[in-house]
Design an enzyme around this catalytic site. Structure first.
Site, PDB file in Angstrom:
ATOM      1  N   HIS A 114       1.115  -8.501   1.973  1.00 50.63           N
ATOM      2  CA  HIS A 114       0.025  -7.537   2.157  1.00 50.63           C
ATOM      3  C   HIS A 114       0.217  -6.275   1.332  1.00 50.63           C
ATOM      4  O   HIS A 114      -0.739  -5.520   1.136  1.00 50.63           O
ATOM      5  CB  HIS A 114      -0.150  -7.207   3.650  1.00 50.63           C
ATOM      6  CG  HIS A 114       0.881  -6.280   4.216  1.00 50.63           C
ATOM      7  ND1 HIS A 114       1.979  -6.726   4.911  1.00 50.63           N
ATOM      8  CD2 HIS A 114       0.978  -4.924   4.189  1.00 50.63           C
ATOM      9  CE1 HIS A 114       2.698  -5.685   5.307  1.00 50.63           C
ATOM     10  NE2 HIS A 114       2.114  -4.577   4.882  1.00 50.63           N
ATOM     11  N   ASP A 144       3.874 -13.625   4.971  1.00 57.46           N
ATOM     12  CA  ASP A 144       3.759 -12.252   4.478  1.00 57.46           C
ATOM     13  C   ASP A 144       4.927 -11.890   3.557  1.00 57.46           C
ATOM     14  O   ASP A 144       5.445 -10.779   3.600  1.00 57.46           O
ATOM     15  CB  ASP A 144       3.677 -11.247   5.629  1.00 57.46           C
ATOM     16  CG  ASP A 144       3.086  -9.909   5.164  1.00 57.46           C
ATOM     17  OD1 ASP A 144       2.427  -9.888   4.118  1.00 57.46           O
ATOM     18  OD2 ASP A 144       3.312  -8.897   5.848  1.00 57.46           O
ATOM     19  N   GLY A 216       4.087   2.171   4.739  1.00 56.23           N
ATOM     20  CA  GLY A 216       4.866   2.420   3.521  1.00 56.23           C
ATOM     21  C   GLY A 216       6.243   1.803   3.584  1.00 56.23           C
ATOM     22  O   GLY A 216       6.864   1.546   2.558  1.00 56.23           O
ATOM     23  N   ASN A 217       6.736   1.550   4.821  1.00 61.75           N
ATOM     24  CA  ASN A 217       8.012   0.850   4.981  1.00 61.75           C
ATOM     25  C   ASN A 217       7.884  -0.639   4.703  1.00 61.75           C
ATOM     26  O   ASN A 217       8.885  -1.342   4.541  1.00 61.75           O
ATOM     27  CB  ASN A 217       8.563   1.020   6.397  1.00 61.75           C
ATOM     28  CG  ASN A 217       9.414   2.256   6.562  1.00 61.75           C
ATOM     29  OD1 ASN A 217       9.022   3.186   7.248  1.00 61.75           O
ATOM     30  ND2 ASN A 217      10.578   2.273   5.938  1.00 61.75           N
ATOM     31  N   SER A 218       6.651  -1.144   4.686  1.00 60.79           N
ATOM     32  CA  SER A 218       6.432  -2.576   4.507  1.00 60.79           C
ATOM     33  C   SER A 218       7.109  -3.082   3.242  1.00 60.79           C
ATOM     34  O   SER A 218       6.935  -2.519   2.166  1.00 60.79           O
ATOM     35  CB  SER A 218       4.934  -2.877   4.434  1.00 60.79           C
ATOM     36  OG  SER A 218       4.311  -2.634   5.668  1.00 60.79           O
ATOM     37  N   THR A 234       7.982  -5.501   8.049  1.00 64.75           N
ATOM     38  CA  THR A 234       6.638  -6.039   7.850  1.00 64.75           C
ATOM     39  C   THR A 234       5.555  -5.286   8.599  1.00 64.75           C
ATOM     40  O   THR A 234       4.505  -4.997   8.042  1.00 64.75           O
ATOM     41  CB  THR A 234       6.604  -7.522   8.269  1.00 64.75           C
ATOM     42  OG1 THR A 234       7.440  -8.263   7.392  1.00 64.75           O
ATOM     43  CG2 THR A 234       5.195  -8.096   8.214  1.00 64.75           C
ATOM     44  N   ALA A 235       5.756  -4.979   9.869  1.00 66.51           N
ATOM     45  CA  ALA A 235       4.647  -4.469  10.674  1.00 66.51           C
ATOM     46  C   ALA A 235       5.163  -3.584  11.794  1.00 66.51           C
ATOM     47  O   ALA A 235       6.352  -3.586  12.129  1.00 66.51           O
ATOM     48  CB  ALA A 235       3.840  -5.630  11.256  1.00 66.51           C
ATOM     49  N   ILE A 236       4.231  -2.835  12.360  1.00 66.45           N
ATOM     50  CA  ILE A 236       4.522  -2.033  13.546  1.00 66.45           C
ATOM     51  C   ILE A 236       3.465  -2.321  14.592  1.00 66.45           C
ATOM     52  O   ILE A 236       2.353  -2.758  14.279  1.00 66.45           O
ATOM     53  CB  ILE A 236       4.546  -0.516  13.243  1.00 66.45           C
ATOM     54  CG1 ILE A 236       3.197  -0.062  12.653  1.00 66.45           C
ATOM     55  CG2 ILE A 236       5.690  -0.154  12.338  1.00 66.45           C
ATOM     56  CD1 ILE A 236       3.094   1.428  12.462  1.00 66.45           C
ATOM     57  N   LEU A 237       3.829  -2.125  15.839  1.00 64.33           N
ATOM     58  CA  LEU A 237       2.877  -2.219  16.937  1.00 64.33           C
ATOM     59  C   LEU A 237       2.655  -0.800  17.425  1.00 64.33           C
ATOM     60  O   LEU A 237       3.546  -0.191  18.005  1.00 64.33           O
ATOM     61  CB  LEU A 237       3.434  -3.106  18.050  1.00 64.33           C
ATOM     62  CG  LEU A 237       2.488  -3.423  19.203  1.00 64.33           C
ATOM     63  CD1 LEU A 237       1.298  -4.220  18.710  1.00 64.33           C
ATOM     64  CD2 LEU A 237       3.209  -4.193  20.293  1.00 64.33           C
ATOM     65  N   GLY A 274       3.638 -34.567  11.443  1.00 70.33           N
ATOM     66  CA  GLY A 274       2.562 -35.284  12.113  1.00 70.33           C
ATOM     67  C   GLY A 274       2.751 -35.343  13.606  1.00 70.33           C
ATOM     68  O   GLY A 274       2.517 -36.384  14.234  1.00 70.33           O
ATOM     69  N   ILE A 275       3.207 -34.215  14.192  1.00 70.31           N
ATOM     70  CA  ILE A 275       3.384 -34.163  15.643  1.00 70.31           C
ATOM     71  C   ILE A 275       2.679 -32.933  16.197  1.00 70.31           C
ATOM     72  O   ILE A 275       2.564 -31.906  15.527  1.00 70.31           O
ATOM     73  CB  ILE A 275       4.880 -34.099  16.039  1.00 70.31           C
ATOM     74  CG1 ILE A 275       5.594 -32.932  15.330  1.00 70.31           C
ATOM     75  CG2 ILE A 275       5.571 -35.416  15.758  1.00 70.31           C
ATOM     76  CD1 ILE A 275       7.038 -32.745  15.733  1.00 70.31           C
TER      77      ILE A 275
END
Length: 461
Positions: A114, A144, A216-218, A234-237, A274-275
């Site tokens: 991203h 990502d 910006g840390n991404s 990658t992300a923050i909540l 295929g499971i």
């Protein structure tokens, strides 16, 4: 007991004065000094480790082009000519992120998909101020992860650690470029492992940390105290868009697996067995008498698939792949999906009271479109829903990606985003299932869909 010495000294002094003698008594003064200050070398500090690895963390600037105006009339050349509207200037949008040098000799830089998605110009700035244009080797939206390459000398690469060895409570350090301020270091602990169901990416197995991660840390580095890379931030909540102590990083083992495929193929060629799989719930464990067994339960096996050829059966519990424990359905799905097609794997399977090792060959993921001409789904494009993912619980199916306006599918009421889980009461777990079911081209099609979190039965004639 009382000490008489002070009293005797007073009597002696008084007697000496009375005798005309001059007596001068000097009392020594003892200076009160603070305890010695510890030397800088004896204080606990991360500085030596950071001095060694921070040159491997870079800032990434991305320019993407967007139209200068939003009015669609401006894109009409006849409108511009009639009203004498000057040719539009396309303006660039600048975004910033972080990256990690993973191979100094080849100039490989890991970052997030991203961060570079849609970029027309990408530049990398090193800690020493040098700036280089970057070439995008490949990018994978599902995890990502993206890989860049720069042509530069005297680079410093970071050593990659084993993210599978992490434990909750381990100390970690996050390094990146938050808010475009420049290289910044924060610290914390591993708060949780194997986080998924966040609907951030298709393949989720995040390391959760309370080390501050901000916009910006991404793409930056998450490292252990010995300076080894164990995650790509990658992300923050966050409800406010800034750090609240819940950040996520892609594990280094997953990132390196993706990187190797990007180097080899410029894309990730995912595998499949295929499971259909699901997590072992307490009710399932009790019903199947599994006790505290950890793994992923095989809910169905596709006819003719690699799984069927290998001898896997519905009800089997996969507890390990190539000797590494499987922690759940998401873990199994990620590891199969990131294993290159054609690879041979050894699955440790619990079947009833027996445990066995089954060899299986990973097949290529089926991307071929189904033949929908002349059917109720004509005009729809689709893809397999993530197996074992949490998009709609643990339900497998086929996701409608797009519906052509005016097509048969559009007139039938099918929408982009619908998840087809059954056709005429026959479960559909993949495009291959859908192709087999729809091949008969029945006159009446009853589609069982999941739309906006609710189930819907759509009957099409």
């Amino acid at each position: 007991m009382f000490d008489l010495a002070p009293r005797l000294r007073t009597i002696a002094v008084s007697a000496a004065i009375a005798a005309g003698a001059v007596l001068i008594t000097v009392t020594p003064v003892i200076a009160q000094t603070a305890a010695p200050v510890p030397s800088a070398a004896s204080l606990p500090s991360l500085a030596p480790m950071l001095d060694h690895i921070t040159p491997a963390v870079v800032n990434i600037a991305v320019v993407s082009r967007s139209p200068g105006g939003n009015n669609p009339l401006y894109s009409d050349p006849n409108f511009r000519h009639f009203f004498d509207v000057p040719e539009q200037q396309r303006r660039g949008r600048m975004s910033a992120g972080s990256g990690v040098i993973i191979d100094a000799a080849k100039g490989y830089v890991l970052t997030n998909h991203h961060v570079v998605d849609g970029g027309t110009e990408i530049s990398v700035t090193l800690k020493d101020g040098r700036q280089f244009p970057a070439k995008l080797i490949g990018s994978d939206k599902g995890t990502d992860i993206a890989l860049l390459q720069i042509d530069a000398k005297n680079l410093v690469a970071i050593q990659v650690g084993d993210s599978d060895a992490l434990k909750v409570g381990d100390y970690v350090v996050a390094i990146g470029n938050p808010f475009g301020l420049g290289q910044t270091v924060t610290s914390g602990i591993v708060s949780a492992l194997g986080r998924s169901g966040l609907n951030i990416e298709g393949y989720e197995d995040f390391i959760q940390t309370d080390a501050s991660i901000n916009p910006g840390n991404s793409g930056g580095a998450l490292v252990t105290l010995d300076g080894k890379l164990i995650g790509v931030n990658t992300a923050i909540l966050s409800p406010a868009g800034a750090n609240v102590g819940i950040g996520f990083a892609v594990p280094s083992n997953m990132a390196v697996t993706v990187m190797n495929q990007l180097i080899a193929h410029r894309e990730v060629r995912r595998g499949r067995l295929g499971i259909g799989i699901q997590n072992i719930t307490p009710d399932l464990a009790e019903a199947l008498r599994l006790g505290d067994l950890r793994g992923a339960l095989i809910a169905n096996v596709e006819p003719g698939s690699s799984a069927e050829q290998a001898g896997l059966k519905t009800g089997d519990v996969v507890t390990a792949i190539d000797g590494r424990p499987v922690h759940g359905a998401t873990d199994l799905r990620n590891r199969i999906g990131l294993t290159p097609a054609g690879s041979n794997v050894r699955l440790t399977v619990k079947r009833g009271d027996d445990e066995r090792v089954i060899a299986a060959t990973i097949a290529a993921e089926d991307h071929s479109p189904a033949d929908l001409s002349g059917t109720a789904l004509e005009g729809a494009t689709m893809r397999d829903a993530p197996k074992g993912g949490l998009r709609d619980g643990d339900v497998s199916g086929v996701v409608i990606e797009n519906v052509a306006p005016g097509s048969t599918a559009a007139r039938a009421g099918i929408r982009a985003g619908d998840l087809i889980v059954a056709i005429n009461r026959v479960p559909v777990a993949s495009i291959a299932d859908l192709r087999r079911t729809i091949a008969e081209k029945p006159a009446i099609v009853a589609l069982e869909l999941i739309r906006d979190g609710g189930r819907l039965l759509l009957v099409i004639r």
